[in-house]
Design an enzyme around this catalytic site. Sequence first.
Site, PDB file in Angstrom:
ATOM      1  N   GLU A 264      -3.583  17.752 -11.861  1.00 15.81           N
ATOM      2  CA  GLU A 264      -3.942  18.212 -13.201  1.00 15.81           C
ATOM      3  C   GLU A 264      -5.434  18.511 -13.349  1.00 15.81           C
ATOM      4  OE1 GLU A 264      -1.565  16.389 -16.291  1.00 15.81           O
ATOM      5  OE2 GLU A 264      -3.054  16.920 -17.807  1.00 15.81           O
TER       6      GLU A 264
ATOM      7  N   LYS B 164       8.510  23.510 -13.618  1.00 15.37           N
ATOM      8  CA  LYS B 164       7.606  22.364 -13.460  1.00 15.37           C
ATOM      9  C   LYS B 164       7.148  22.246 -12.007  1.00 15.37           C
ATOM     10  CE  LYS B 164       6.493  17.620 -14.261  1.00 15.37           C
ATOM     11  NZ  LYS B 164       6.663  16.376 -14.971  1.00 15.37           N
TER      12      LYS B 164
ATOM     13  N   ASN C 279       1.601  20.139 -20.942  1.00 14.15           N
ATOM     14  CA  ASN C 279       1.377  19.339 -22.152  1.00 14.15           C
ATOM     15  C   ASN C 279       1.610  20.135 -23.435  1.00 14.15           C
ATOM     16  OD1 ASN C 279       0.656  17.097 -20.642  1.00 14.15           O
ATOM     17  ND2 ASN C 279      -1.480  17.754 -20.496  1.00 14.15           N
TER      18      ASN C 279
ATOM     19  N   HIS D 195      10.143  10.079 -27.628  1.00 18.55           N
ATOM     20  CA  HIS D 195       9.108  10.991 -27.130  1.00 18.55           C
ATOM     21  C   HIS D 195       9.554  12.465 -27.227  1.00 18.55           C
ATOM     22  CE1 HIS D 195       5.901  12.657 -24.768  1.00 18.55           C
ATOM     23  NE2 HIS D 195       6.784  13.158 -23.917  1.00 18.55           N
TER      24      HIS D 195
ATOM     25  N   HIS E  24       1.790  13.198 -29.116  1.00 18.56           N
ATOM     26  CA  HIS E  24       1.155  11.897 -28.881  1.00 18.56           C
ATOM     27  C   HIS E  24       0.518  11.358 -30.162  1.00 18.56           C
ATOM     28  CE1 HIS E  24       0.880  12.900 -24.332  1.00 18.56           C
ATOM     29  NE2 HIS E  24       1.986  12.250 -24.614  1.00 18.56           N
TER      30      HIS E  24
ATOM     31  N   GLU F  82      12.080  18.811 -23.857  1.00 23.83           N
ATOM     32  CA  GLU F  82      11.228  18.990 -22.675  1.00 23.83           C
ATOM     33  C   GLU F  82      11.781  20.113 -21.780  1.00 23.83           C
ATOM     34  OE1 GLU F  82       8.348  17.464 -22.272  1.00 23.83           O
ATOM     35  OE2 GLU F  82       8.462  15.353 -22.841  1.00 23.83           O
TER      36      GLU F  82
ATOM     37  N   ARG G  16      -1.835  22.477 -14.530  1.00 30.73           N
ATOM     38  CA  ARG G  16      -0.785  21.494 -14.833  1.00 30.73           C
ATOM     39  C   ARG G  16      -0.834  21.073 -16.303  1.00 30.73           C
ATOM     40  NH1 ARG G  16       1.572  16.407 -11.224  1.00 30.73           N
ATOM     41  NH2 ARG G  16       2.945  15.646 -12.856  1.00 30.73           N
TER      42      ARG G  16
ATOM     43  N   HIS H 166       2.241  18.415 -26.714  1.00 29.46           N
ATOM     44  CA  HIS H 166       2.010  16.986 -26.515  1.00 29.46           C
ATOM     45  C   HIS H 166       0.802  16.438 -27.267  1.00 29.46           C
ATOM     46  CE1 HIS H 166       5.250  17.233 -23.716  1.00 29.46           C
ATOM     47  NE2 HIS H 166       5.143  15.964 -23.381  1.00 29.46           N
TER      48      HIS H 166
ATOM     49  N   ARG I 268       0.823  -1.228   0.000  1.00 28.52           N
ATOM     50  CA  ARG I 268       0.000   0.000   0.000  1.00 28.52           C
ATOM     51  C   ARG I 268       0.852   1.271   0.000  1.00 28.52           C
ATOM     52  NH1 ARG I 268      -3.335  -2.687   3.829  1.00 28.52           N
ATOM     53  NH2 ARG I 268      -5.121  -3.624   2.791  1.00 28.52           N
TER      54      ARG I 268
ATOM     55  N   LYS J 242       3.874  11.613 -11.133  1.00 28.67           N
ATOM     56  CA  LYS J 242       3.097  10.729 -12.011  1.00 28.67           C
ATOM     57  C   LYS J 242       3.896   9.455 -12.240  1.00 28.67           C
ATOM     58  CE  LYS J 242       0.316  13.914 -14.800  1.00 28.67           C
ATOM     59  NZ  LYS J 242       0.052  14.399 -16.179  1.00 28.67           N
TER      60      LYS J 242
HETATM   61  N1  LIG Z   1       6.011  10.361 -15.115  1.00 26.74           N
HETATM   62  C1  LIG Z   1       6.066  11.402 -15.862  1.00 26.74           C
HETATM   63  O1  LIG Z   1       5.660  12.499 -15.486  1.00 26.74           O
HETATM   64  C2  LIG Z   1       6.677  11.286 -17.234  1.00 26.74           C
HETATM   65  C3  LIG Z   1       6.970  12.442 -17.971  1.00 26.74           C
HETATM   66  C4  LIG Z   1       7.597  12.289 -19.212  1.00 26.74           C
HETATM   67  C5  LIG Z   1       7.927  11.029 -19.683  1.00 26.74           C
HETATM   68  N2  LIG Z   1       7.610   9.925 -18.937  1.00 26.74           N
HETATM   69  C6  LIG Z   1       7.952   8.583 -19.414  1.00 26.74           C
HETATM   70  O2  LIG Z   1       9.360   8.487 -19.502  1.00 26.74           O
HETATM   71  C7  LIG Z   1       9.691   7.473 -20.447  1.00 26.74           C
HETATM   72  C8  LIG Z   1      10.833   7.952 -21.309  1.00 26.74           C
HETATM   73  O3  LIG Z   1      11.918   8.209 -20.479  1.00 26.74           O
HETATM   74  P1  LIG Z   1      13.389   8.401 -21.066  1.00 26.74           P
HETATM   75  O4  LIG Z   1      13.349   9.286 -22.238  1.00 26.74           O
HETATM   76  O5  LIG Z   1      14.236   8.755 -19.914  1.00 26.74           O
HETATM   77  O6  LIG Z   1      13.725   6.962 -21.649  1.00 26.74           O
HETATM   78  P2  LIG Z   1      14.352   5.610 -21.045  1.00 26.74           P
HETATM   79  O7  LIG Z   1      14.127   5.470 -19.605  1.00 26.74           O
HETATM   80  O8  LIG Z   1      13.871   4.529 -21.936  1.00 26.74           O
HETATM   81  O9  LIG Z   1      15.915   5.842 -21.301  1.00 26.74           O
HETATM   82  C9  LIG Z   1      16.388   5.984 -22.625  1.00 26.74           C
HETATM   83  C10 LIG Z   1      17.580   5.080 -22.895  1.00 26.74           C
HETATM   84  O10 LIG Z   1      18.734   5.620 -22.271  1.00 26.74           O
HETATM   85  C11 LIG Z   1      19.371   4.642 -21.450  1.00 26.74           C
HETATM   86  N3  LIG Z   1      20.014   5.385 -20.355  1.00 26.74           N
HETATM   87  C12 LIG Z   1      19.420   5.985 -19.313  1.00 26.74           C
HETATM   88  N4  LIG Z   1      20.310   6.717 -18.620  1.00 26.74           N
HETATM   89  C13 LIG Z   1      21.503   6.563 -19.235  1.00 26.74           C
HETATM   90  C14 LIG Z   1      22.797   7.079 -19.002  1.00 26.74           C
HETATM   91  N5  LIG Z   1      23.051   7.953 -18.020  1.00 26.74           N
HETATM   92  N6  LIG Z   1      23.796   6.679 -19.834  1.00 26.74           N
HETATM   93  C15 LIG Z   1      23.538   5.832 -20.878  1.00 26.74           C
HETATM   94  N7  LIG Z   1      22.338   5.340 -21.160  1.00 26.74           N
HETATM   95  C16 LIG Z   1      21.324   5.703 -20.348  1.00 26.74           C
HETATM   96  C17 LIG Z   1      18.270   3.710 -21.070  1.00 26.74           C
HETATM   97  O11 LIG Z   1      18.757   2.439 -20.702  1.00 26.74           O
HETATM   98  C18 LIG Z   1      17.439   3.672 -22.343  1.00 26.74           C
HETATM   99  O12 LIG Z   1      18.011   2.777 -23.243  1.00 26.74           O
HETATM  100  C19 LIG Z   1       8.415   7.185 -21.231  1.00 26.74           C
HETATM  101  O13 LIG Z   1       7.910   5.941 -20.838  1.00 26.74           O
HETATM  102  C20 LIG Z   1       7.473   8.288 -20.795  1.00 26.74           C
HETATM  103  O14 LIG Z   1       6.119   7.876 -20.793  1.00 26.74           O
HETATM  104  C21 LIG Z   1       7.004  10.037 -17.732  1.00 26.74           C
HETATM  105 ZN   LIG Z   2       6.638  14.734 -22.511  1.00 26.53          ZN
END
Ligand SMILES: NC(=O)c1ccc[n+]([C@@H]2O[C@H](COP(=O)([O-])OP(=O)(O)OC[C@H]3O[C@@H](n4cnc5c(N)ncnc54)[C@H](O)[C@@H]3O)[C@@H](O)[C@H]2O)c1
Ligand SMILES: [Zn+2]
Length: 378
Positions: A248, A238, A256, A277, A263, A196, A252, A259, A132, A154
């Site tokens: 949101e 942010k 987006n 992304h 998307h 971003e 908030r 976005h 929980r 999130k």
């Molecule tokens: N929760 C939220 O508010 C929020 C906001 C935006 C995006 N997201 C989510 O985030 C995800 C995308 O995140 P991302 O862009 O960080 O991608 P990711 O976590 O897939 O990382 C991208 C790649 O980089 C590698 N990597 C990470 N750190 C590294 C480092 N220091 N050195 C070498 N390689 C490294 C990872 O292994 C992966 O292959 C999506 O699923 C998206 O939906 C969430």
């Molecule tokens: Zn985004």
Amino acid sequence: MPEIARNLEAEPHRLRVELGARAYDIVIGAGILARAGAEIKALANGRVYIVTDANVADQHLRALRHALEAAGLETGWTIAVPPGEHTKCVAELDWLILALLEHGLERSDLIIAFGGGVVGDLAGLAAAIALRGVDFVQIPTTLLAQVDSSVGGKTAIDTVFGKNTIGAFHQPRLVVIDTDLLATLPERERRAGYAELMKHGLIADEAFFSWLETHGAAVLAGDPDFAPEAVYRSCAIKAKIVAADEREAGERALLNLGHTFAHAFEAELGYSSRLLHGEAVSFGCRMAAAMSARLGFCPPSDVLRLERHLDGLGLARRPRDLDLPPLRPSDILRQIRRDKKTKAGRTTFVLLKGIGRAFLTRGVDDEALAAFLQDELT
Ligand SMILES: NC(=O)c1ccc[n+]([C@@H]2O[C@H](COP(=O)([O-])OP(=O)(O)OC[C@H]3O[C@@H](n4cnc5c(N)ncnc54)[C@H](O)[C@@H]3O)[C@@H](O)[C@H]2O)c1
Ligand SMILES: [Zn+2]
């Protein structure tokens, strides 16, 4: 070595996300992973579990373990999940939670999400629901995670019904951001994260955007004299918006910006790794700015300024520049209509009155949108 010595001595930036009982600090600096142990020690009551992915583990896990051990923290277990978006799934979440329990996770323990947005979203959701809810700390290792996904609480996984369709709001207890970790991040991922970062200036801080126009290249290169400040200023925007509207209900949604288009592109391409992304967000922000000007909200000179900035840093202009298959305006329109931000046939758009002045509107009619997409995408 005077450069390095100076940065290690510099005090990190510290931000507070003001969320009452759930308030937390974001600590940002170059080379501050070494301090993570001491920062976490101040709030840990039990053992510490690390969730990371295989790439991050290869590059940086030793350093994190060393920092935790040096602070006298007891590490419970470390798990490296497979890298990539497909890891954000029910099967992986199920496996992760059961494995944490199997390794003795207790309510008073703490989970560290050490990786990009994928690890943060998955480990954050596991922390939200295992027993929980247990505490968690974000140590983001991609630029996107440092300026976006690690802040705001999130968490989510994807299902066949779409991205982030199972999730929870679960705020971290702390976010530790070491911009030196970006040195090993592929250039393309860095550019995607930059979109971003820049987006936050575009939404609410013209002075920050203007600072980026001068220092953006140094930020992208991970220069320790500029990257921490950029991440700090971006997170500050942010954090302020999240503090005003955690769930949101209104403001908030400004985050987006770009976005709705992003998307739609991602969905149309089946969330393929051919379009990251952040790359979609970069296109989306350009399109949101262009549409704002077309509808008479934003001076065309601000659109040009944005285009010049992103072009100068090598961020692709349109999907076709990334060798993606052509995206038909009618398909993108259909995706926008399916978007969860579309209610009763009207989509909430984030548009610009100028750089640093984003606003929400449901007043874009379908015909204007279709005509805009037709002109932009053909
Ligand atoms: N929760 C939220 O508010 C929020 C906001 C935006 C995006 N997201 C989510 O985030 C995800 C995308 O995140 P991302 O862009 O960080 O991608 P990711 O976590 O897939 O990382 C991208 C790649 O980089 C590698 N990597 C990470 N750190 C590294 C480092 N220091 N050195 C070498 N390689 C490294 C990872 O292994 C992966 O292959 C999506 O699923 C998206 O939906 C969430
Ligand atoms: Zn985004």
